[in-house]
Design a protein around this motif. Structure first.
Motif, short mmCIF file in Angstrom:
data_model
loop_
_atom_site.label_atom_id
_atom_site.label_comp_id
_atom_site.label_asym_id
_atom_site.label_seq_id
_atom_site.Cartn_x
_atom_site.Cartn_y
_atom_site.Cartn_z
N ARG A 117 0.84 -1.20 0.00
CA ARG A 117 0.00 0.00 0.00
C ARG A 117 0.87 1.25 0.00
O ARG A 117 1.87 1.32 0.71
CB ARG A 117 -0.90 0.02 1.24
CG ARG A 117 -1.98 -1.04 1.27
CD ARG A 117 -2.97 -0.73 2.38
NE ARG A 117 -4.04 -1.71 2.47
CZ ARG A 117 -4.05 -2.73 3.30
NH1 ARG A 117 -3.02 -2.91 4.12
NH2 ARG A 117 -5.05 -3.58 3.33
N TYR A 118 0.43 2.23 -0.81
CA TYR A 118 1.07 3.55 -0.81
C TYR A 118 -0.04 4.59 -0.95
O TYR A 118 -0.73 4.64 -1.97
CB TYR A 118 2.07 3.68 -1.96
CG TYR A 118 2.56 5.10 -2.18
CD1 TYR A 118 3.31 5.74 -1.20
CD2 TYR A 118 2.24 5.80 -3.34
CE1 TYR A 118 3.75 7.04 -1.38
CE2 TYR A 118 2.69 7.10 -3.53
CZ TYR A 118 3.43 7.71 -2.55
OH TYR A 118 3.86 9.01 -2.71
N ARG A 119 -0.23 5.37 0.11
CA ARG A 119 -1.32 6.34 0.14
C ARG A 119 -2.62 5.63 -0.19
O ARG A 119 -2.97 4.66 0.44
CB ARG A 119 -1.00 7.53 -0.78
CG ARG A 119 0.31 8.26 -0.37
CD ARG A 119 0.68 9.34 -1.36
NE ARG A 119 -0.27 10.44 -1.31
CZ ARG A 119 -0.21 11.46 -0.45
NH1 ARG A 119 0.80 11.52 0.42
NH2 ARG A 119 -1.09 12.43 -0.46
N SER A 120 -3.35 6.07 -1.24
CA SER A 120 -4.61 5.42 -1.61
C SER A 120 -4.40 4.31 -2.64
O SER A 120 -5.37 3.66 -3.05
CB SER A 120 -5.59 6.46 -2.16
OG SER A 120 -5.06 7.08 -3.32
N GLU A 121 -3.16 4.09 -3.07
CA GLU A 121 -2.87 3.07 -4.08
C GLU A 121 -2.48 1.76 -3.41
O GLU A 121 -1.95 1.75 -2.29
CB GLU A 121 -1.73 3.54 -4.99
CG GLU A 121 -2.01 4.85 -5.72
CD GLU A 121 -3.10 4.72 -6.75
OE1 GLU A 121 -3.18 3.65 -7.38
OE2 GLU A 121 -3.89 5.67 -6.92
N SER A 122 -2.71 0.65 -4.09
CA SER A 122 -2.28 -0.65 -3.58
C SER A 122 -1.96 -1.56 -4.76
O SER A 122 -2.46 -1.37 -5.87
CB SER A 122 -3.35 -1.28 -2.69
OG SER A 122 -4.52 -1.56 -3.44
N GLU B 294 2.00 3.69 -8.87
CA GLU B 294 2.13 5.06 -9.36
C GLU B 294 2.51 5.96 -8.19
O GLU B 294 1.82 6.00 -7.17
CB GLU B 294 0.81 5.53 -9.98
CG GLU B 294 0.87 6.92 -10.57
CD GLU B 294 1.79 7.02 -11.77
OE1 GLU B 294 2.51 8.03 -11.88
OE2 GLU B 294 1.81 6.08 -12.59
N ARG B 295 3.62 6.68 -8.35
CA ARG B 295 4.09 7.52 -7.25
C ARG B 295 3.29 8.81 -7.15
O ARG B 295 3.02 9.31 -6.06
CB ARG B 295 5.57 7.85 -7.45
CG ARG B 295 6.19 8.66 -6.32
CD ARG B 295 7.67 8.83 -6.59
NE ARG B 295 8.34 9.40 -5.46
CZ ARG B 295 8.41 10.71 -5.23
NH1 ARG B 295 7.84 11.53 -6.06
NH2 ARG B 295 9.05 11.17 -4.16
N GLY B 296 2.90 9.39 -8.28
CA GLY B 296 2.18 10.65 -8.27
C GLY B 296 3.09 11.83 -8.06
O GLY B 296 4.30 11.71 -7.84
N LEU B 297 2.50 13.02 -8.10
CA LEU B 297 3.28 14.26 -7.95
C LEU B 297 3.42 14.62 -6.48
O LEU B 297 2.95 15.66 -6.02
CB LEU B 297 2.59 15.38 -8.74
CG LEU B 297 2.47 15.14 -10.24
CD1 LEU B 297 1.69 16.26 -10.90
CD2 LEU B 297 3.86 15.01 -10.87
N ILE B 298 4.08 13.73 -5.74
CA ILE B 298 4.28 13.92 -4.30
C ILE B 298 5.77 14.00 -4.04
O ILE B 298 6.53 13.09 -4.43
CB ILE B 298 3.66 12.78 -3.48
CG1 ILE B 298 2.18 12.61 -3.83
CG2 ILE B 298 3.85 13.03 -2.00
CD1 ILE B 298 1.33 13.79 -3.48
N SER B 299 6.22 15.09 -3.39
CA SER B 299 7.64 15.22 -3.08
C SER B 299 7.98 14.41 -1.84
O SER B 299 7.12 14.04 -1.06
CB SER B 299 7.99 16.69 -2.86
OG SER B 299 7.25 17.21 -1.79
N GLY B 300 9.27 14.15 -1.64
CA GLY B 300 9.71 13.39 -0.49
C GLY B 300 9.72 11.90 -0.76
O GLY B 300 9.18 11.41 -1.75
#
Length: 651
Positions: A61-66, A78-84
C-alpha cells in the motif's frame, strides 16, 4: 501610518520522518542511492523472504494506491506528484507486516520480510481461564505513533493466547476487546517491546480487573424531542482506537460494561445532530466529549442539537491552562456536577434602571495569573514606551460557543469552575460590554448595569478624498488574527463580530468590543489602520494608496535566482506582545531573470521573506512602485544601530 503594533508572521517548517522499527531489510540499487526521487515516476520493488526467495501475493500500500506482488515477488505503484520519499506498507501471510521508505526513481528495489516475533500469555478471571476472549495488539514506533494494522487473537479453552508475526524490536500495546469481555471485567492496557525474529516472549498470567460502567441518556437541547432512530454511542481512546459502540433505546438511554479506567472520547452518531458545547467535556477541536473515566459513571447526560454552535473563538486566549483541558477532568455532559455554579439576574441601563434587551451573555474563564515581582527602575522607565498589551496567556477564555441571547433582560446560566475563575461577558447593542466576575459561588438576583457607548464609527475617504463605498472595516480585539489577500481584501478568520462595510456615503459603525485594539480598512483604492488610542465615534479616515514592490533576487555572485517564492510581512518591534494581528498573503515567484513584483501592498515598514528566512527590511511608500534593486539571496543587510539598540533593550 504607525504600524508598530503589528507583529511579524513567524513561520517554521516541521519535517517528521517515520522510520519503521520492524526490521525489514531494504536494499536500494547503487543508482537509487545517488539520485533523488523524480516526481511522477513509478515505485518498483521486489518482496523476498529471509532466504531471498520471492513472496507472491504480498499486499503493498502507498497512500490510496495498492498492488499485489506477482510470482516473482514484484510490484509497481504510481508515485504521483508527491515530493519526499514515499512510505509503503507491506503485508504478507506468514510474515511480520512492514512499513518503510523507498527511493521511487524507477529502479527495482528489494525488500526483505521476516517472520517476526511471537507474544503469548494467559488470561484469567479470579484465577480461572477466560475462554473465547478477543485480545488486540497494536504496534507503534518509539514515539508511540500509530504504526501498523491491529493484530488480534482469541483465548483458547485454557485462556491462552498467542500473537504471531509481530514486528520485531517494536513497541506494542495489548488491549482487551470490551465487547468480547462484557461483564467479566476489563484488561488494563499494557505495553512492551517485542524481541527479535523467531523469539517468543511470554507475558505469563494476565488477570482481569473489575470493569467500569458508563451509562446515561441522550437529550435534545431546550427539551426537544429525540429523533426516532437509535443513536450510536462510540467510546474510544483519545487517539482514536475504538473501545466499543452501543445504540440507545427509544428513550435515549444507553449502558456499557467492562470499560478499563483511563481517558475516553465519546461521540454520538446521528445525521443532522451535533453535540452541544454545554456538555462539560465538550472538545471544540474534535467536537466530541473527552475526559477521564476513573470510576463507573451511571448518570451521564449527553446533550445534542440540530444546531451547530460556533467555536470558542473571539479574539481571546485560544488555549486554556492544561489543568482546565477537558481531558484532565472526569467525563461529563449536562448533568449537575460538583464544579457547576448557577448565576441568574437581570441587565439594566445604568442611567434609567430599565431592562436592556436583547442581551448576549457569554461565559468565560480567567486563567490563573501568577504574582510578578516588581521590575527594576530602569525596566519601569522603559515600560512607558512598550506596548501595554496583556500577555496572551492571561487573557480571559470566552466560551462563545455557549453564548446565549436573552430578550427580556433576565438571564440564568450555568458556569464551570475548574482551576480558572468563571466570568461572564455581557453585551448589548449601543452599550459598552461589561465583564462580571470572577464568580466563585452560585448567585441569584445579580444586577448587571450597562453604560451607553458605541464602537468605532465615522467616514472613510479614498486617497482622492471621495467617499470609499463598500470598504471592508474590521474592529479587532487583542489576540485576533486576520489576513489580507493579494488583492488587498481583508479576511476575517473565524471572528466576524467586528466586521463591517461602509455604506454608499462611505460611513461605517461597528460595535464596541472588549479589549478593542485596532481598526483596519481596505478598499480597491487603498487601506488604513488605527490603533486603540485613536478609536472612537466621529472618525474621518483617508486611505493611503496601495504600494507596489519590485526587485531582483540574486545570489552572492550577482546571478539571478529563479522560481523562488517570496512573501511579505510587517516589520515590528520585539516588544509587541500580541499574536500577528494581520497576516499578509502577498507572494510572488521570481522569474528566470530573478525579477519579482508584488501589488496592492499596504505601505509601511515591511519585510521581504523566503519562507521563514529574512531577505530584506524596507519601507514601502504609499502610491509608489518601490524598487528594491538587487536583493541578495538569504543575505539581509545588518540592522541599523538604532534598531539594534531598541531590540537589545526590548523596545
Amino acid at each position: 501610518m504607525d504600524l508598530k503594533l503589528l507583529k511579524p508572521w513567524r513561520t517554521g517548517l516541521l519535517a517528521v520522518l517515520l522510520i519503521g522499527l520492524n526490521d525489514p531489510v531494504h536494499l536500494p540499487s547503487a543508482r537509487a542511492a545517488e539520485s533523488s526521487p523524480q516526481l511522477g515516476s513509478r515505485i518498483l520493488g521486489r518482496v523476498v523472504n529471509e532466504a531471498g526467495e520471492p513472496i507472491a501475493g504480498a499486499l503493498v500500500r502507498y497512500r490510496s494506491e495498492s498492488a499485489t506482488t506477482d510470482e516473482a515477488g514484484e510490484f509497481s505503484l504510481e508515485r504521483g506528484l508527491i515530493s519526499g520519499l514515499p512510505m509503503v506498507q507491506i503485508e504478507a501471510t506468514g510474515f511480520a507486516p512492514s512499513r518503510l521508505q523507498l527511493q521511487a526513481d524507477g529502479e527495482m528495489e528489494v525488500i526483505r520480510l521476516n517472520v517476526g516475533a511471537n507474544l503469548r500469555g494467559r488470561l484469567l478471571n479470579s484465577g480461572r481461564p477466560v475462554v473465547g476472549a478477543k485480545l488486540l495488539l497494536e504496534t507503534s514506533d518509539e514515539r508511540g505513533l500509530r504504526f501498523l494494522k491491529l493484530l488480534n487473537a482469541l483465548t483458547d479453552a485454557e485462556g491462552r493466547f498467542e500473537f504471531n508475526h509481530v514486528p520485531p524490536r517494536t513497541r506494542w500495546t495489548l488491549f482487551g476487546d470490551v465487547e468480547s469481555l462484557g461483564s467479566l471485567g476489563a484488561l488494563l492496557p499494557r505495553s512492551g517491546y517485542s524481541s527479535g525474529n523467531g523469539i517468543t516472549d511470554n507475558l505469563g498470567d494476565l488477570p482481569l480487573q473489575s470493569g467500569l460502567v458508563l451509562s446515561g441518556r441522550v437529550v435534545v437541547r431546550d427539551g426537544g424531542e429525540l429523533p426516532g432512530a437509535p443513536i450510536l454511542i462510540v467510546v474510544s481512546e483519545p487517539l482514536g482506537r475504538r473501545l466499543c459502540t452501543v445504540t440507545t433505546d427509544r428513550l435515549g438511554a444507553f449502558s456499557i460494561q467492562g470499560l478499563p479506567p483511563g481517558p475516553v472520547r465519546i461521540g454520538a452518531g446521528l445525521p443532522e445532530y451535533h453535540l452541544t458545547p454545554w456538555n462539560r467535556s465538550f472538545d471544540p477541536v474534535n467536537r466530541g466529549l473527552i475526559g477521564r473515566l476513573d470510576h463507573s459513571v451511571t448518570n451521564l447526560v449527553i446533550e445534542i442539537s440540530r444546531k451547530r454552535y460556533r467555536d470558542d473563538f473571539m479574539g481571546n486566549s485560544r488555549s486554556l491552562p492544561v489543568a482546565d483541558h477537558p481531558e484532565n477532568h472526569p467525563i461529563g455532559g449536562v448533568e449537575p456536577g460538583a464544579r457547576t455554579i448557577s448565576v441568574s439576574g437581570s441587565v439594566v441601563d445604568e442611567a434609567t434602571g430599565r431592562p436592556v434587551a436583547p442581551v448576549e451573555i457569554v461565559p468565560g474563564l480567567q486563567p490563573p495569573i501568577a504574582a510578578k515581582p516588581a521590575p527594576p527602575w530602569h525596566q519601569r522607565l522603559l515600560n512607558v514606551f512598550r506596548d501595554p498589551a496583556i500577555p496572551l496567556h492571561e487573557l480571559p477564555f470566552w466560551r462563545t460557543g455557549r453564548s446565549e441571547t436573552v430578550t427580556n433582560g433576565q438571564f440564568s446560566v450555568l458556569l464551570d469552575s475548574p482551576s480558572s475563575l468563571p466570568l461572564l461577558l455581557v453585551k448589548a447593542t449601543g452599550y459598552e460590554p461589561v465583564v462580571v466576575g470572577p464568580v466563585t459561588t452560585s448567585t441569584n438576583g445579580l444586577v448587571v448595569r450597562l453604560t451607553r457607548g458605541s464602537g468605532p464609527a465615522g467616514l472613510v475617504l479614498d486617497p482622492a478624498g471621495q467617499p470609499a463605498v463598500g470598504a471592508r472595516v474590521i474592529h479587532a480585539v487583542q489576540g485576533e488574527t486576520f489576513g489580507m489577500r493579494e488583492t488587498g481584501e481583508l479576511m476575517p478568520w473565524g471572528a466576524v463580530e467586528g466586521l463591517g462595510w461602509t455604506d454608499p456615503q462611505g460611513v461605517f459603525a461597528l460595535p464596541s468590543r472588549l479589549n478593542g485594539r485596532h481598526l483596519y480598512v481596505s478598499h480597491a483604492t487603498g487601506w488604513a489602520m488605527l490603533d486603540d488610542p485613536e478609536l472612537g465615534a466621529g472618525l474621518k479616515l483617508r486611505l493611503q494608496s496601495w504600494s507596489v514592490v519590485a526587485g531582483v533576487l540574486v545570489n552572492q555572485q550577482g546571478m539571478p535566482v529563479a522560481n523562488e517564492a517570496l512573501t511579505l510581512d510587517f516589520q515590528l518591534s520585539p516588544s509587541v506582545n500580541l499574536r500577528d494581528p494581520l497576516i499578509l498573503k502577498h507572494h510572488a515567484f521570481t522569474a528566470a531573470d530573478g525579477r519579482f513584483t508584488l501589488t496592492n501592498v499596504p505601505p509601511g515598514e515591511l519585510r521581504l521573506m523566503r519562507g521563514a528566512v529574512l531577505q530584506l527590511r524596507f519601507h514601502a511608500r504609499a502610491g509608489e512602485t518601490n524598487d528594491l534593486g538587487q536583493v541578495i539571496f538569504d543575505t539581509p543587510p545588518p540592522e541599523p544601530l538604532l534598531r539594534q539598540l531598541k531590540e537589545k533593550i526590548g523596545l
